[in-house]
Design a protein around this motif. Sequence first.
Motif, PDB file in Angstrom:
ATOM      1  N   ARG A  37       0.841  -1.199   0.000  1.00 46.02           N
ATOM      2  CA  ARG A  37       0.000   0.000   0.000  1.00 46.02           C
ATOM      3  C   ARG A  37       0.869   1.238   0.000  1.00 46.02           C
ATOM      4  O   ARG A  37       2.021   1.210   0.456  1.00 46.02           O
ATOM      5  CB  ARG A  37      -0.949   0.002   1.184  1.00 46.02           C
ATOM      6  CG  ARG A  37      -0.280   0.107   2.543  1.00 46.02           C
ATOM      7  CD  ARG A  37      -1.309  -0.077   3.661  1.00 46.02           C
ATOM      8  NE  ARG A  37      -0.707   0.049   4.985  1.00 46.02           N
ATOM      9  CZ  ARG A  37      -1.354  -0.196   6.120  1.00 46.02           C
ATOM     10  NH1 ARG A  37      -2.645  -0.570   6.090  1.00 46.02           N
ATOM     11  NH2 ARG A  37      -0.749  -0.049   7.289  1.00 46.02           N
ATOM     12  N   GLN A  38       0.289   2.311  -0.508  1.00 45.71           N
ATOM     13  CA  GLN A  38       1.013   3.581  -0.567  1.00 45.71           C
ATOM     14  C   GLN A  38       0.055   4.715  -0.259  1.00 45.71           C
ATOM     15  O   GLN A  38      -0.923   4.925  -0.985  1.00 45.71           O
ATOM     16  CB  GLN A  38       1.658   3.781  -1.934  1.00 45.71           C
ATOM     17  CG  GLN A  38       2.588   4.962  -2.000  1.00 45.71           C
ATOM     18  CD  GLN A  38       3.470   4.925  -3.228  1.00 45.71           C
ATOM     19  OE1 GLN A  38       3.199   4.211  -4.203  1.00 45.71           O
ATOM     20  NE2 GLN A  38       4.553   5.682  -3.207  1.00 45.71           N
ATOM     21  N   ALA A  39       0.350   5.414   0.821  1.00 43.52           N
ATOM     22  CA  ALA A  39      -0.435   6.582   1.205  1.00 43.52           C
ATOM     23  C   ALA A  39       0.205   7.822   0.582  1.00 43.52           C
ATOM     24  O   ALA A  39       1.398   7.816   0.258  1.00 43.52           O
ATOM     25  CB  ALA A  39      -0.474   6.703   2.719  1.00 43.52           C
ATOM     26  N   PRO A  40      -0.550   8.902   0.422  1.00 45.29           N
ATOM     27  CA  PRO A  40       0.011  10.126  -0.174  1.00 45.29           C
ATOM     28  C   PRO A  40       1.243  10.604   0.573  1.00 45.29           C
ATOM     29  O   PRO A  40       1.246  10.698   1.808  1.00 45.29           O
ATOM     30  CB  PRO A  40      -1.146  11.115  -0.051  1.00 45.29           C
ATOM     31  CG  PRO A  40      -2.367  10.274  -0.031  1.00 45.29           C
ATOM     32  CD  PRO A  40      -1.985   9.035   0.712  1.00 45.29           C
ATOM     33  N   GLY A  41       2.296  10.871  -0.170  1.00 41.30           N
ATOM     34  CA  GLY A  41       3.521  11.390   0.423  1.00 41.30           C
ATOM     35  C   GLY A  41       4.371  10.366   1.136  1.00 41.30           C
ATOM     36  O   GLY A  41       5.378  10.713   1.751  1.00 41.30           O
ATOM     37  N   LYS A  42       3.980   9.100   1.062  1.00 44.78           N
ATOM     38  CA  LYS A  42       4.734   8.048   1.742  1.00 44.78           C
ATOM     39  C   LYS A  42       5.233   7.017   0.746  1.00 44.78           C
ATOM     40  O   LYS A  42       4.731   6.916  -0.372  1.00 44.78           O
ATOM     41  CB  LYS A  42       3.869   7.374   2.805  1.00 44.78           C
ATOM     42  CG  LYS A  42       3.475   8.284   3.953  1.00 44.78           C
ATOM     43  CD  LYS A  42       2.780   7.512   5.046  1.00 44.78           C
ATOM     44  CE  LYS A  42       2.449   8.399   6.238  1.00 44.78           C
ATOM     45  NZ  LYS A  42       1.789   7.640   7.335  1.00 44.78           N
ATOM     46  N   THR A  90      -5.754   3.982   5.241  1.00 42.74           N
ATOM     47  CA  THR A  90      -6.094   4.659   3.992  1.00 42.74           C
ATOM     48  C   THR A  90      -4.876   4.715   3.072  1.00 42.74           C
ATOM     49  O   THR A  90      -3.807   5.186   3.469  1.00 42.74           O
ATOM     50  CB  THR A  90      -6.598   6.081   4.272  1.00 42.74           C
ATOM     51  OG1 THR A  90      -7.832   5.995   4.992  1.00 42.74           O
ATOM     52  CG2 THR A  90      -6.811   6.843   2.979  1.00 42.74           C
ATOM     53  N   ALA A  91      -5.045   4.219   1.860  1.00 43.79           N
ATOM     54  CA  ALA A  91      -3.934   4.161   0.901  1.00 43.79           C
ATOM     55  C   ALA A  91      -4.452   3.564  -0.403  1.00 43.79           C
ATOM     56  O   ALA A  91      -5.573   3.050  -0.463  1.00 43.79           O
ATOM     57  CB  ALA A  91      -2.790   3.298   1.442  1.00 43.79           C
ATOM     58  N   GLN A 118      -8.070   2.053  -4.524  1.00 41.22           N
ATOM     59  CA  GLN A 118      -8.081   3.003  -3.407  1.00 41.22           C
ATOM     60  C   GLN A 118      -8.914   2.473  -2.250  1.00 41.22           C
ATOM     61  O   GLN A 118     -10.054   2.027  -2.430  1.00 41.22           O
ATOM     62  CB  GLN A 118      -8.645   4.349  -3.862  1.00 41.22           C
ATOM     63  CG  GLN A 118      -8.779   5.381  -2.760  1.00 41.22           C
ATOM     64  CD  GLN A 118      -7.432   5.898  -2.280  1.00 41.22           C
ATOM     65  OE1 GLN A 118      -6.567   6.245  -3.086  1.00 41.22           O
ATOM     66  NE2 GLN A 118      -7.246   5.976  -0.958  1.00 41.22           N
ATOM     67  N   VAL A 119      -8.347   2.561  -1.065  1.00 50.13           N
ATOM     68  CA  VAL A 119      -9.070   2.256   0.174  1.00 50.13           C
ATOM     69  C   VAL A 119      -9.043   3.503   1.038  1.00 50.13           C
ATOM     70  O   VAL A 119      -7.964   4.035   1.340  1.00 50.13           O
ATOM     71  CB  VAL A 119      -8.427   1.075   0.928  1.00 50.13           C
ATOM     72  CG1 VAL A 119      -9.061   0.918   2.311  1.00 50.13           C
ATOM     73  CG2 VAL A 119      -8.572  -0.203   0.121  1.00 50.13           C
ATOM     74  N   THR A 120     -10.210   3.983   1.414  1.00 45.79           N
ATOM     75  CA  THR A 120     -10.318   5.160   2.252  1.00 45.79           C
ATOM     76  C   THR A 120     -11.130   4.805   3.487  1.00 45.79           C
ATOM     77  O   THR A 120     -12.257   4.308   3.377  1.00 45.79           O
ATOM     78  CB  THR A 120     -10.988   6.322   1.512  1.00 45.79           C
ATOM     79  OG1 THR A 120     -10.244   6.619   0.328  1.00 45.79           O
ATOM     80  CG2 THR A 120     -11.030   7.569   2.394  1.00 45.79           C
ATOM     81  N   VAL A 121     -10.548   5.059   4.656  1.00 47.58           N
ATOM     82  CA  VAL A 121     -11.213   4.765   5.923  1.00 47.58           C
ATOM     83  C   VAL A 121     -11.504   6.082   6.619  1.00 47.58           C
ATOM     84  O   VAL A 121     -10.582   6.839   6.944  1.00 47.58           O
ATOM     85  CB  VAL A 121     -10.355   3.859   6.814  1.00 47.58           C
ATOM     86  CG1 VAL A 121     -11.126   3.484   8.080  1.00 47.58           C
ATOM     87  CG2 VAL A 121      -9.921   2.610   6.062  1.00 47.58           C
ATOM     88  N   SER A 122     -12.771   6.348   6.845  1.00 49.15           N
ATOM     89  CA  SER A 122     -13.158   7.605   7.492  1.00 49.15           C
ATOM     90  C   SER A 122     -13.268   7.407   8.998  1.00 49.15           C
ATOM     91  O   SER A 122     -13.626   6.334   9.480  1.00 49.15           O
ATOM     92  CB  SER A 122     -14.481   8.093   6.926  1.00 49.15           C
ATOM     93  OG  SER A 122     -15.512   7.173   7.212  1.00 49.15           O
ATOM     94  N   SER A 123     -12.990   8.477   9.723  1.00 51.54           N
ATOM     95  CA  SER A 123     -13.035   8.400  11.199  1.00 51.54           C
ATOM     96  C   SER A 123     -14.406   8.731  11.735  1.00 51.54           C
ATOM     97  O   SER A 123     -15.278   9.172  11.019  1.00 51.54           O
ATOM     98  CB  SER A 123     -12.001   9.345  11.788  1.00 51.54           C
ATOM     99  OG  SER A 123     -12.245  10.665  11.347  1.00 51.54           O
TER     100      SER A 123
END
Length: 123
Positions: A37-42, A90-91, A118-123
């Motif tokens: 997985r890759q998150a933005p900026g990582k 999220t990534a 894309q996988v997005t996990v909301s809080s």
Amino acid sequence: QVQLVESGGGLVQAGGSLRLSCAASRRTFIYAMGWFRQAPGKEREFVAASSWSGGSTTYADSVKGRFTISTDNAKNTVYLQMNSLTPEDTAVYYCAAIKAPVVPTTPRQYDYWGQGTQVTVSS
């Protein structure tokens, strides 16, 4: 050449679950599959990997006990069941395939890559 197609990503609330799938165009000469997985900026990071037989699996410490990798040889498909998701998960998730008879955790050792989901996990 091997084509890998991921699916199953989406938006989920924290604590929820998702199952990712990665269909391979062929399994011949492919020993193992991995999820990264890759998150933005990582940088791209290892998540889980398994031999096609399922006899050898490995997980990143951050997902142990929450994620499960599995294979379906008849469908040339590898799955990643993700439970107890948090916003830190999220990534963009990528699957990868390796020809050599090893199950590595470093991206550069893998030979083929999918386009990601894309996988997005909301809080």
